[in-house]
Every structure is written in structure tokens, then in C-alpha cells.
Scaffold this motif. Sequence first.
Motif, PDB file in Angstrom:
ATOM      1  N   VAL A  85       8.004   1.388  20.378  1.00 42.56           N
ATOM      2  CA  VAL A  85       9.275   1.065  19.890  1.00 42.56           C
ATOM      3  C   VAL A  85       9.338   0.469  18.427  1.00 42.56           C
ATOM      4  N   ARG A  86       8.255  -0.173  18.317  1.00 37.68           N
ATOM      5  CA  ARG A  86       8.035  -0.924  16.762  1.00 37.68           C
ATOM      6  C   ARG A  86       6.686  -0.905  16.197  1.00 37.68           C
ATOM      7  N   THR A  87       6.645  -0.626  15.017  1.00 40.98           N
ATOM      8  CA  THR A  87       5.199  -0.917  14.173  1.00 40.98           C
ATOM      9  C   THR A  87       5.751  -1.489  12.780  1.00 40.98           C
ATOM     10  N   TRP A  88       4.528  -1.903  12.444  1.00 41.48           N
ATOM     11  CA  TRP A  88       4.433  -2.547  11.098  1.00 41.48           C
ATOM     12  C   TRP A  88       3.161  -2.157  10.302  1.00 41.48           C
ATOM     13  N   PHE A  89       3.262  -1.523   8.959  1.00 45.33           N
ATOM     14  CA  PHE A  89       2.191  -1.333   8.364  1.00 45.33           C
ATOM     15  C   PHE A  89       2.271  -1.943   6.974  1.00 45.33           C
ATOM     16  N   ALA A  90       0.956  -2.722   6.863  1.00 46.81           N
ATOM     17  CA  ALA A  90       0.819  -3.180   5.660  1.00 46.81           C
ATOM     18  C   ALA A  90      -0.382  -2.596   4.829  1.00 46.81           C
ATOM     19  N   LEU A  91       0.180  -2.001   3.807  1.00 43.26           N
ATOM     20  CA  LEU A  91      -0.652  -1.058   3.209  1.00 43.26           C
ATOM     21  C   LEU A  91      -1.125  -1.637   1.740  1.00 43.26           C
ATOM     22  N   ASN A  92      -2.534  -1.949   1.333  1.00 40.43           N
ATOM     23  CA  ASN A  92      -3.110  -2.289   0.178  1.00 40.43           C
ATOM     24  C   ASN A  92      -2.755  -1.572  -0.606  1.00 40.43           C
ATOM     25  N   ARG A  93      -2.024  -1.883  -1.737  1.00 37.30           N
ATOM     26  CA  ARG A  93      -1.477  -1.155  -3.057  1.00 37.30           C
ATOM     27  C   ARG A  93      -0.601   0.051  -2.547  1.00 37.30           C
ATOM     28  N   LEU A  94       0.263  -0.104  -1.803  1.00 33.26           N
ATOM     29  CA  LEU A  94       0.887   1.060  -1.337  1.00 33.26           C
ATOM     30  C   LEU A  94       1.659   1.837  -2.147  1.00 33.26           C
ATOM     31  N   LEU A  95       2.208   1.314  -3.350  1.00 34.54           N
ATOM     32  CA  LEU A  95       2.727   2.038  -4.193  1.00 34.54           C
ATOM     33  C   LEU A  95       1.952   3.372  -4.729  1.00 34.54           C
ATOM     34  N   GLU A  96       0.499   3.106  -4.642  1.00 33.85           N
ATOM     35  CA  GLU A  96      -0.460   4.291  -5.009  1.00 33.85           C
ATOM     36  C   GLU A  96      -0.530   5.342  -3.958  1.00 33.85           C
ATOM     37  N   TRP A  97      -0.060   5.204  -2.857  1.00 30.50           N
ATOM     38  CA  TRP A  97      -0.397   6.176  -1.765  1.00 30.50           C
ATOM     39  C   TRP A  97       0.496   5.961  -0.580  1.00 30.50           C
ATOM     40  N   TYR A  98       1.727   5.588  -0.762  1.00 31.83           N
ATOM     41  CA  TYR A  98       2.834   5.715   0.213  1.00 31.83           C
ATOM     42  C   TYR A  98       3.026   7.006   0.904  1.00 31.83           C
ATOM     43  N   GLU A  99       3.158   7.938  -0.168  1.00 28.82           N
ATOM     44  CA  GLU A  99       3.388   9.228   0.363  1.00 28.82           C
ATOM     45  C   GLU A  99       2.242   9.827   1.040  1.00 28.82           C
ATOM     46  N   GLU A 100       1.044   9.501   0.738  1.00 21.33           N
ATOM     47  CA  GLU A 100       0.092   9.946   1.447  1.00 21.33           C
ATOM     48  C   GLU A 100      -0.091   9.360   2.884  1.00 21.33           C
ATOM     49  N   PHE A 101       0.222   8.216   2.688  1.00 23.20           N
ATOM     50  CA  PHE A 101       0.386   7.569   4.397  1.00 23.20           C
ATOM     51  C   PHE A 101       1.271   8.069   5.210  1.00 23.20           C
ATOM     52  N   ASN A 102       2.724   8.403   4.623  1.00 25.77           N
ATOM     53  CA  ASN A 102       3.791   9.187   5.043  1.00 25.77           C
ATOM     54  C   ASN A 102       3.355  10.336   5.906  1.00 25.77           C
ATOM     55  N   ARG A 103       2.535  11.197   5.127  1.00 32.42           N
ATOM     56  CA  ARG A 103       2.121  12.448   5.459  1.00 32.42           C
ATOM     57  C   ARG A 103       1.225  12.369   6.821  1.00 32.42           C
TER      58      ARG A 103
END
Length: 364
Positions: A166-184
Motif C-alpha cells: 500500500v505504500r513505498t518509499w524510495f531514496a535514490l542517491n543522485r536521483l536527478l541523474e537517473w529518476y527516469e531510469e528508475f521509473n522505467r
Amino acid sequence: MQTSIIKTRGPADIVTLVLPSRSEHCITVSGRDHVAMQRLLRDAAGERQAVILNRVVFAHCKYYENFRKNMMAADGLVAWLQGDACREAEISSMQAWAVSGTRPRSIKSKGRETGFVYEDEYARYCRLSGVYPENLNASRPAQAREVFEIMKSALKEQGFRFTDTVRTWFALNRLLEWYEEFNRVRTTFFEENDVFVKMVPASTGIGPANQFGAALICDLLAVQPKTSRLKIQSVLSPMQESALNYRSSFSRAVELAFPTHRSLLVSGTASIDKDGQSAHAGDPARQIDLTMRVVGALLRSRDMDWNDLFRGIAYFKNMDDRTFFDKYCANHDIPVFSLAVAHLDLCRKDLLFEIEVDAVKKAE
């Protein structure tokens, strides 16, 4: 049956949800002495005979080893998050989730402590915390995929399906560099595991580093109803379009309607307009205003208001902007609740503020 919500103020901001068979506690402490904060949190849980399930610490990673040396078995799992632009002496917060009146059972995945399982008369619950990949040398998308597989495996071992999430939390190191890749990666995993067929979880995606040097670290809450009297559904935002429309796979909010109360889990929310575009670039006061109006509209859509807030985390790209947030809360009579404050990057370069909240209201 009675449901009571108790709020306290002091060195530790504590909100307790008292249910017929158990109690849930959210405890938030702030300061610069992380060992003292840890002891304060531990004492607050001990006074309530509560077991700490997990905690998130927003602070510079240089303090982690000293913190770890002072940990006890009862301190729960830790996700240590350092904002990309975090100054060493920056304000830090620590927030923990604890339960009493039930016996949570610690679980492991691949030999690592991964979370806790507990239950009441309405459901079984699984909280995973601080999940990170084993192969830290893999590409960032590969690490993300591995984390999803670890969470799926941990849930399966406890009799849960990933679709119970029902709920997730994702902490991505340097997420601005790869947020689109993570979403895929996330979208592909959700497609393969029928998440879109059932319900897309609420979520937060933020940009801190972690104590393991991993590309990402994740928390998850899964709920498996034991009765049809518990209803779980995603909630649309009256002021924003679905995040699915711009290829980000999360629900704006998820509601759990128990016979005794309703819980609303509001995803990380920022200054994004109805067309999915960032609004008010460079203007923190207006971004905070829009964000809070969006959250307020979500609450009202479920017959709730600011007085029903239970827990939250406010994320700032620039900590100096907290003054605008504090002013907004004062001007709109938003009550004090268990709120942690974090300094880190958000999922878009032009976003300056984000907030996630949980709200609880007694059933009528």
C-alpha cells in the motif's frame, strides 16, 4: 469499539493511535546529537511498552558509525539518509514507527534483517525497511531491479504478494541523474507483477545518499486483509492529474478503511499543476502554498482536515525555505503533529518543497 488519537509535545513529538487490540506510535525527534536523539526515541518507545519497527534518520553519513555503535537490538531497522547538498551541521530529524499490544516478528531476507510482520483482527502487516541491493557495483537500474526482487521475495516468504503493498518509499542517491531510469524499472516490475491490475501504491521518491553507498534504499508497507470489513483503495487528487499520466507509477494517496477508523496515506506531494507541470519555479513560498492546498484538497476529499494529521515528513531543497513553511502552517492553523524535516533533492530540478502525510479519522 473505540479509537483514540493521542498527541503529545516535548523533546519527542509523539502521536499514538489507540485501537481495540493494539496501538501504533509515530515518534519524531530533532537535533544534532544523533546518539542523544536515539536514546530519546528509545525512551519514548519504552514508556509506551512499544517495539520500534523502523526508523529513518536524516543526517550526514559521517555520523552513522557512532550511531550504529550505540544501537541496541530493540532499536529497530535504520534507513540513514543524507541529502545531496546536506551540510554537516545541518538540522536533522529522526522518525520511528512503533507498535504495542501485539508481538511483531522480525524477518530476514538473504540473511539480512529486512523488516517485521505483525497482525490484528483485521489484517496482517509487513514493514520492510532499509532494503538495499547486494551488488553495489551493478548499474543503478540493475540495483533498482534487484531491490524490487528482494522486496518481492521477502513478502512472499511471509505469505504476502507484492500486490498487497500500500505504500513505498524510495531514496535514490543522485536521483536527478537517473529518476527516469528508475521509473522505467518500477513500471516494468509493476507490469510483470500485476500491480496495475490491483492497486498502485502510494509512494515517495527523494534524493539522498545512504550509509551503504547503494544507488537506492527502500521502505515498504504491505497490508493483507483478514476480513472484507477492511477496504483498501487508491485516492485521486482533486487538484492534480494521476502521476501515471506522466509515467511515474504511484497513486496520489491510498485509503485504508477499517471498521474503527480510516487511514489516509498521502504520497510525496509537490508543486505540480493539473497538467503535470512544475509550478512557481524559483518561488518557495508559492510552491509551498500550492503543495499544501493540494494536500488539503486530498484530505477534504476523504472528509478529513489538518486536525486529522498523524505523521509527516517535509522535504526542502534549501533548508532556509522552512521559514515559509512554518509561516504557512501558522497562518492556516495547521496543528503540530509528528513531523520530520529533511534537506535533500527532489524528483525535479525546479521543485523546492515536498511533503508526505498520514491522516487518521475515527469511523462514524
